[in-house]
Design an enzyme around this catalytic site. Structure first.
Site, PDB file in Angstrom:
ATOM      1  N   ASP B  50       0.819  -1.219   0.000  1.00 29.18           N
ATOM      2  CA  ASP B  50       0.000   0.000   0.000  1.00 29.18           C
ATOM      3  C   ASP B  50       0.852   1.269   0.000  1.00 29.18           C
ATOM      4  O   ASP B  50       0.345   2.360  -0.230  1.00 29.18           O
ATOM      5  CB  ASP B  50      -0.939  -0.014   1.213  1.00 29.18           C
ATOM      6  CG  ASP B  50      -1.981  -1.135   1.108  1.00 29.18           C
ATOM      7  OD1 ASP B  50      -2.504  -1.339  -0.001  1.00 29.18           O
ATOM      8  OD2 ASP B  50      -2.249  -1.811   2.117  1.00 29.18           O
ATOM      9  N   HIS B 136       4.337  -9.769  11.792  1.00 28.51           N
ATOM     10  CA  HIS B 136       3.728 -10.878  11.048  1.00 28.51           C
ATOM     11  C   HIS B 136       4.752 -11.430  10.049  1.00 28.51           C
ATOM     12  O   HIS B 136       5.385 -10.658   9.331  1.00 28.51           O
ATOM     13  CB  HIS B 136       2.476 -10.390  10.317  1.00 28.51           C
ATOM     14  CG  HIS B 136       1.634 -11.515   9.811  1.00 28.51           C
ATOM     15  ND1 HIS B 136       0.551 -12.005  10.501  1.00 28.51           N
ATOM     16  CD2 HIS B 136       1.741 -12.273   8.701  1.00 28.51           C
ATOM     17  CE1 HIS B 136       0.024 -13.009   9.828  1.00 28.51           C
ATOM     18  NE2 HIS B 136       0.726 -13.197   8.725  1.00 28.51           N
ATOM     19  N   HIS B 138       6.566 -12.251   7.005  1.00 25.95           N
ATOM     20  CA  HIS B 138       6.319 -11.834   5.623  1.00 25.95           C
ATOM     21  C   HIS B 138       7.621 -11.450   4.942  1.00 25.95           C
ATOM     22  O   HIS B 138       8.641 -11.233   5.600  1.00 25.95           O
ATOM     23  CB  HIS B 138       5.364 -10.638   5.585  1.00 25.95           C
ATOM     24  CG  HIS B 138       5.977  -9.348   6.063  1.00 25.95           C
ATOM     25  ND1 HIS B 138       6.248  -9.088   7.399  1.00 25.95           N
ATOM     26  CD2 HIS B 138       6.391  -8.240   5.393  1.00 25.95           C
ATOM     27  CE1 HIS B 138       6.784  -7.893   7.518  1.00 25.95           C
ATOM     28  NE2 HIS B 138       6.897  -7.349   6.317  1.00 25.95           N
ATOM     29  N   GLN B 140       9.039  -9.213   1.130  1.00 29.36           N
ATOM     30  CA  GLN B 140       8.613  -8.248   0.126  1.00 29.36           C
ATOM     31  C   GLN B 140       9.159  -8.672  -1.232  1.00 29.36           C
ATOM     32  O   GLN B 140      10.136  -9.420  -1.315  1.00 29.36           O
ATOM     33  CB  GLN B 140       9.138  -6.857   0.458  1.00 29.36           C
ATOM     34  CG  GLN B 140       8.645  -6.334   1.791  1.00 29.36           C
ATOM     35  CD  GLN B 140       8.890  -4.833   1.954  1.00 29.36           C
ATOM     36  OE1 GLN B 140       8.609  -4.040   1.058  1.00 29.36           O
ATOM     37  NE2 GLN B 140       9.424  -4.456   3.096  1.00 29.36           N
ATOM     38  N   HIS B 253      18.888 -14.000  -5.371  1.00 29.44           N
ATOM     39  CA  HIS B 253      19.436 -13.479  -6.622  1.00 29.44           C
ATOM     40  C   HIS B 253      19.458 -14.603  -7.655  1.00 29.44           C
ATOM     41  O   HIS B 253      19.970 -15.682  -7.375  1.00 29.44           O
ATOM     42  CB  HIS B 253      20.873 -12.975  -6.419  1.00 29.44           C
ATOM     43  CG  HIS B 253      20.954 -11.689  -5.655  1.00 29.44           C
ATOM     44  ND1 HIS B 253      22.075 -11.310  -4.949  1.00 29.44           N
ATOM     45  CD2 HIS B 253      20.049 -10.694  -5.490  1.00 29.44           C
ATOM     46  CE1 HIS B 253      21.849 -10.128  -4.394  1.00 29.44           C
ATOM     47  NE2 HIS B 253      20.632  -9.739  -4.692  1.00 29.44           N
ATOM     48  N   PHE B 287      27.999  -2.902  14.105  1.00 29.06           N
ATOM     49  CA  PHE B 287      27.654  -1.646  13.455  1.00 29.06           C
ATOM     50  C   PHE B 287      28.511  -1.467  12.213  1.00 29.06           C
ATOM     51  O   PHE B 287      29.736  -1.531  12.303  1.00 29.06           O
ATOM     52  CB  PHE B 287      27.876  -0.470  14.408  1.00 29.06           C
ATOM     53  CG  PHE B 287      26.833  -0.392  15.481  1.00 29.06           C
ATOM     54  CD1 PHE B 287      25.680   0.343  15.278  1.00 29.06           C
ATOM     55  CD2 PHE B 287      26.982  -1.066  16.676  1.00 29.06           C
ATOM     56  CE1 PHE B 287      24.703   0.402  16.258  1.00 29.06           C
ATOM     57  CE2 PHE B 287      26.013  -1.024  17.662  1.00 29.06           C
ATOM     58  CZ  PHE B 287      24.866  -0.281  17.443  1.00 29.06           C
ATOM     59  N   MET B 288      27.881  -1.267  11.068  1.00 29.14           N
ATOM     60  CA  MET B 288      28.619  -0.959   9.850  1.00 29.14           C
ATOM     61  C   MET B 288      28.621   0.562   9.746  1.00 29.14           C
ATOM     62  O   MET B 288      27.713   1.161   9.168  1.00 29.14           O
ATOM     63  CB  MET B 288      27.905  -1.558   8.628  1.00 29.14           C
ATOM     64  CG  MET B 288      27.969  -3.058   8.579  1.00 29.14           C
ATOM     65  SD  MET B 288      29.646  -3.632   8.143  1.00 29.14           S
ATOM     66  CE  MET B 288      29.324  -5.404   8.080  1.00 29.14           C
TER      67      MET B 288
END
Ligand SMILES: O=P(O)(O)O[C@H]1O[C@H](CO)[C@@H](O)[C@H](O)[C@H]1O
Ligand SMILES: O=P(O)(O)O[C@H]1O[C@H](CO)[C@@H](O)[C@H](O)[C@H]1O
Lengths: 323, 323
Positions: B50, B136, B138, B140, B253, B287-288
């Site tokens: 959304d 939740h 999930h 993308q 990939h 930490f990068m």
């Protein structure tokens, strides 16, 4: 930027850093991990990192037996530089002469370590969000026996641009940004601050001298004073943006040093990068995660919007003004 | 790794996610930001984000007037895929058939969006530390009209290796790691998991099929079942490492898709990267920052040490075993 944010919120900054803490190894007079006692310094103070990531005598990994398994020794030294004897100040809260002393110390350490090492990386991790583990105002200096990845990339791009266009990439870039104005944040007689066209962090900036300068030690006294003053203004704007001690990682890039220092590095222009993680507020940051790590950086606001917001902010620190 | 850590400590994970929350837009039956109501799904569920970062009709920026100011439209679509109807599970706590259903959904969405777009990036940001804003389970899927930066880099390296050595880089790499063993974490009939030689994150891993496979949809049913099982083992080891729901960003990939899908992409080998941020414990991360952002990644433990620690961990989840 329109997404509702239900994710991680950083703990608010508790302003409870004592000015002096005898147990803080960065304070004047404190005892460090190796047993050494710091002098009662009253300006900047440079010392060897007690937990160095680079060491001068790292062993060689030996020859490789396969093109996919190539390794080389990374040799170097790691130093820590305190900016000020007090733990409860930061650069924007320091005076212009105090910042000038930091700039002079940066120039000296570049000269000192650059006599031996081809790359001297000065960087400051500010704030717990940027992995800083000690609130005392300080930066680090890591000098290496090799050009690190980012230095190599900048070397290639600047060399290619110079050979194609006959002038240093960042000189022409600064010139163009002065004409276009939309990404400028601050300008002074000798310096520019802008949100670069290629910025990936929301409020990332680039600090550039107007004159062609290859390395920090070449800066004149006037340019150093002017730099102290524009740094104070930039860092004050940063703190004012979300009324917090603004976290960032910053660092200087200049022409390589070491035994090749005498070669032609005219395609290089000295500059500093500022990479601040905050996006929406003092506690909601930008995450460089899934898509960014696996595919490409994606911005949540444009460089022009970021520059406009930074330009509009006052140059008086929110902690100091209107009392 | 010997440095005392006085820096940022992440908030401990509060295991208070309800199985179903009608106000969570990712739950079955919930109403999303655009007013749509989710079906009462009982497996995986794919829908349009959304708040998409990429849109199919992004306007063109117009021609550029200067070599340093080049911009192009980034067009695409962003989807969200729920792995399971319950909010209180994660992949390692799901059954092998449930994970297999996720793999099938990954293969389908690659096919569906790959018909139009040259790059389909599946990625999961797990945990608040990795910018995940919804607990939740999930992932993308962002499909783009261009090859993103990382895809371009992998394309160049794999193409160059194939043309120099006559075989796919990652086929030879997997083969070498099987011989060398020191960086292997898990092996199965059809898959390998290893800490790559070039890893930058402390417990970074690479998941590779043994057979030459260019894209997810090419995986056979047997290879998919075996993948579900090795993923469950890897993610269980990750959770067991610090006895926490281990955060990471991961993604797949494979060879480019879209109108050029029919070209020769034999130099590509399908793989997944896992990038977990934790270093010392459930609350102390890597930490990068400064040196990494401005110069080069630096590791706090070797890939061999990381692989050894992961290998030694049980394959039974700490939440499920010995009750
Ligand atoms: O899409 P989300 O979960 O809202 O957002 C998360 O993933 C995106 C893609 O990696 C990042 O750009 C965001 O910074 C991060 O918070
Ligand atoms: O040197 P420090 O402050 O202990 O450590 C910090 O900076 C280093 C250099 O950027 C990083 O490698 C560390 O991950 C970070 O926590």
């Amino acid at each position: 930027m329109k997404r509702p944010w239900q994710g991680q919120v950083e703990p608010p900054l508790l302003n409870t850093v004592p000015r002096h803490d005898p147990h803080n190894p960065l304070c004047p007079g404190a005892t460090r991990a190796n047993g050494e006692v710091n002098p009662h310094y009253d300006g900047t103070f440079l010392f060897d990192n007690d937990f160095p990531a680079l060491q001068p005598d790292a062993p060689s990994p030996g020859p490789s037996d396969h093109p996919l398994f190539q390794a080389e020794a990374a040799r170097g030294v790691c130093k820590v530089m305190c900016f000020h004897p007090w733990s409860d100040v930061t650069l924007p809260l320091m005076s212009v002469p105090e910042i000038r002393a930091v700039i002079d110390a940066w120039a000296s350490v570049t000269e000192e370590l650059g006599a031996q090492y081809p790359w001297v990386q000065i960087f400051e991790n500010k704030g717990a969000m940027m992995g800083c583990s000690n609130p005392h105002p300080h930066c680090q200096v890591w000098a290496s026996s090799f050009l690190p990845d980012v230095a190599q990339r900048e070397e290639r791009s600047q060399r290619a641009y110079q050979s194609q266009h006959g002038e240093p990439l960042l000189m022409e870039y600064g010139h163009q940004e002065l004409l276009r104005k939309e990404r400028l944040v601050l300008t002074s007689e000798h310096w520019l601050v802008l949100v670069p066209f290629w910025a990936v962090w929301p409020f990332q900036t680039l600090l550039l001298p107007r004159r062609h300068v290859r390395r920090l030690p070449e800066l004149t006294p006037t340019e150093r004073d002017d730099l102290a003053s524009i740094m104070k203004k930039l860092l004050t704007k940063y703190d004012n943006l979300f009324e917090t001690s603004f976290p960032y990682s910053m660092g200087w890039h200049g022409a390589p040093t070491g035994s090749e220092a005498g070669a032609n590095w005219d395609h290089w222009q000295l500059h500093a990068h500022y990479y601040p993680p905050l996006l929406r507020s003092a506690t909601v940051r930008k995450f460089m995660v899934g898509y960014e790590m696996l595919a490409q950086a994606q911005r949540d606001l444009t460089p022009e919007q970021a520059a406009e917001r930074l330009r509009a902010l006052p140059e008086v620190h929110y902690c100091l003004g209107q009392k």
